[in-house]
Design an enzyme around this catalytic site. Structure first.
Site, mmCIF file in Angstrom:
data_model
loop_
_atom_site.group_PDB
_atom_site.id
_atom_site.type_symbol
_atom_site.label_atom_id
_atom_site.label_comp_id
_atom_site.label_asym_id
_atom_site.label_seq_id
_atom_site.Cartn_x
_atom_site.Cartn_y
_atom_site.Cartn_z
ATOM 1 N N GLU A 191 0.807 -1.220 0.000
ATOM 2 C CA GLU A 191 0.000 0.000 0.000
ATOM 3 C C GLU A 191 0.843 1.274 0.000
ATOM 4 O O GLU A 191 0.647 2.175 0.816
ATOM 5 C CB GLU A 191 -0.964 0.004 1.192
ATOM 6 C CG GLU A 191 -2.114 0.979 0.993
ATOM 7 C CD GLU A 191 -3.193 0.852 2.044
ATOM 8 O OE1 GLU A 191 -3.881 -0.170 2.063
ATOM 9 O OE2 GLU A 191 -3.330 1.774 2.847
ATOM 10 N N ASN A 224 -9.185 1.695 -0.136
ATOM 11 C CA ASN A 224 -9.682 2.369 1.062
ATOM 12 C C ASN A 224 -10.767 3.389 0.767
ATOM 13 O O ASN A 224 -11.075 4.226 1.622
ATOM 14 C CB ASN A 224 -8.525 3.068 1.790
ATOM 15 C CG ASN A 224 -7.585 2.059 2.399
ATOM 16 O OD1 ASN A 224 -8.018 1.135 3.067
ATOM 17 N ND2 ASN A 224 -6.298 2.225 2.148
ATOM 18 N N HIS A 238 -13.170 4.405 3.494
ATOM 19 C CA HIS A 238 -12.650 3.914 4.774
ATOM 20 C C HIS A 238 -12.152 5.015 5.710
ATOM 21 O O HIS A 238 -12.077 4.785 6.909
ATOM 22 C CB HIS A 238 -11.537 2.887 4.537
ATOM 23 C CG HIS A 238 -12.064 1.534 4.140
ATOM 24 N ND1 HIS A 238 -12.777 1.334 2.983
ATOM 25 C CD2 HIS A 238 -12.000 0.317 4.758
ATOM 26 C CE1 HIS A 238 -13.122 0.051 2.900
ATOM 27 N NE2 HIS A 238 -12.657 -0.588 3.962
HETATM 28 N N1 GLY Z 1 -9.187 -3.886 2.704
HETATM 29 C C1 GLY Z 1 -8.393 -3.128 1.826
HETATM 30 C C2 GLY Z 1 -7.082 -3.767 1.515
HETATM 31 O O1 GLY Z 1 -6.870 -4.923 1.833
HETATM 32 O O2 GLY Z 1 -6.227 -3.137 0.963
#
Ligand code: GLY
Length: 377
Positions: free
Chosen positions: A240, A248, A251
């Site tokens: 990420e 996200n 989120h």
């Molecule tokens: N739930 C978002 C991800 O796993 O990146």
């Protein structure tokens, strides 16, 4: 003194199968043919799933393996905690589980995250498999290697990227979910379509009733396409650093609402509210057009998710809860913003943007007030 350079061989690429099929929990030999290569198999589950699936899974595995341990925790978000991780570790140590132990995370996202994080750190890392039993876990949390626990300061703030050996999604498990639990997961599937694939979003929108009534072929297609999108994204950005942030969407506000509600609002519902607010922010900033926003709002309204359901939560508390989000940099809260259905805005090649509090405030207030019109209209 000269500097010493540590040189490590490049990590082996990780690959693992993700199986989506009915009846998989009853066909253990299909996905655990090499059970004997593990010194013990530990099923980590919750008290609801234990009676539904863990006991029968354990008795089946006993035919393949002599040492099976079952660890069960109370169901619910509160279980994803450091004390519970420690409890599991103590049980593993007392059972003399060594580095050749296999953990099976049988349950929803809470169990998957907690069991996965335990596997990541136990004896510096042991094998685990994700056996998701909820729709949310099948379409999202079991895939991609995010593991972790919550603290009083926020969700998932402590954890590790740690990939499972396999993901085994038995879609028969979805029939035991309540409608609310099912919709909780459906929101995350819709999120994947919103961020990456308009065609799939339109398919889901046009087949919402069949999906909600859990027709097998529709379930399989819904899960398959969500997982396919997620796997494409995770393969490009496992840790990420940038692209994975698009997962996200909804989120930043969603996690804040969960925290403010003391986790009374379920994750998927909080994310749906978050998607509405963050889509409204995108519209206010001129990225997203009003028709796309309205389409998203209508789909959520059809699932019974309306902004005004959340009017009792203070806008200021939600805003202040966003300040401990993991995407923040330099104390600034960042948001994933839609450009259109199926595409996230990437300004300066970054997929999460800083937004003024005044704009966020306006978007929350708008969503909380205006959804009422959709409900009655
Ligand atoms: N739930 C978002 C991800 O796993 O990146």
């Amino acid at each position: 003194m000269p500097n010493i350079l540590m040189r490590l061989p490049p990590a082996k690429p990780t690959t693992y199968p993700i199986s989506i099929e009915a009846g998989l929990l009853k066909k253990t030999k299909q996905w655990l043919s090499q059970a004997s290569s593990y010194s013990s198999v530990v099923i980590i589950t919750d008290n609801n799933v234990k009676s539904l699936y863990a006991n029968s899974l354990a008795s089946q595995l006993k035919k393949q393996h002599k040492k099976i341990v079952v660890i069960s925790l109370p169901a619910g978000e509160q279980s994803k905690s450091a004390p519970n991780k420690q409890k599991i570790e103590t049980i593993l140590l007392k059972n003399q589980c060594d580095r050749a132990t296999l953990i099976l995370a049988l349950g929803g996202g809470v169990i998957g995250d907690l069991a996965g994080f335990t596997a990541a750190t136990y004896m510096r890392g042991i094998a685990f498999m994700q056996l998701p039993t909820t729709l949310l876990a099948m379409v999202d949390s079991s895939v991609g290697g995010k593991t972790g626990i919550n603290t009083s300061l926020g969700k998932n703030l402590i954890g590790a990227f740690y990939q499972p050996k396999a993901v085994i999604a038995d879609i028969d498990c979805l029939h035991s979910l309540s409608e609310k639990e099912f919709i909780n997961g459906l929101v995350e599937a819709l999120k994947y379509f919103l961020i990456y694939d308009k065609k799939q979003f339109m398919w889901a929108k046009n087949n919402l009733a069949k999906i909600v009534s859990r027709e097998k072929s529709f379930l399989q297609k819904l899960i398959y396409h969500s997982v396919l999108i997620k796997s494409i994204i995770v393969q490009k950005d496992e840790k990420e650093n940038n692209l994975r942030m698009i997962c996200n969407l909804g989120h930043t506000i969603g996690h804040a609402l969960e925290k403010v509600s003391h986790y009374k609002v379920m994750h998927g519902y909080a994310v749906a509210f978050g998607i509405l607010v963050e889509a409204k922010i995108a519209e206010l900033l001129g990225f997203l057009n009003a028709d796309d926003f309205y389409m998203i709002q209508t789909v959520f309204a059809k699932l019974g998710i309306l902004g005004h359901h959340y009017k009792k939560y203070s806008v200021e508390k939600i805003l202040s809860a966003t300040k401990s989000d993991k995407k923040n940099r330099g104390g600034k809260t960042r948001y994933v913003l839609l450009e259109r259905i199926g595409k996230i805005n990437a300004f300066d090649n970054a997929f999460a943007q800083v937004v003024l509090d005044a704009v966020v405030r306006k978007a929350i207030k708008w969503v909380v007030a205006s959804n009422c019109k959709v409900a009655s209209g």
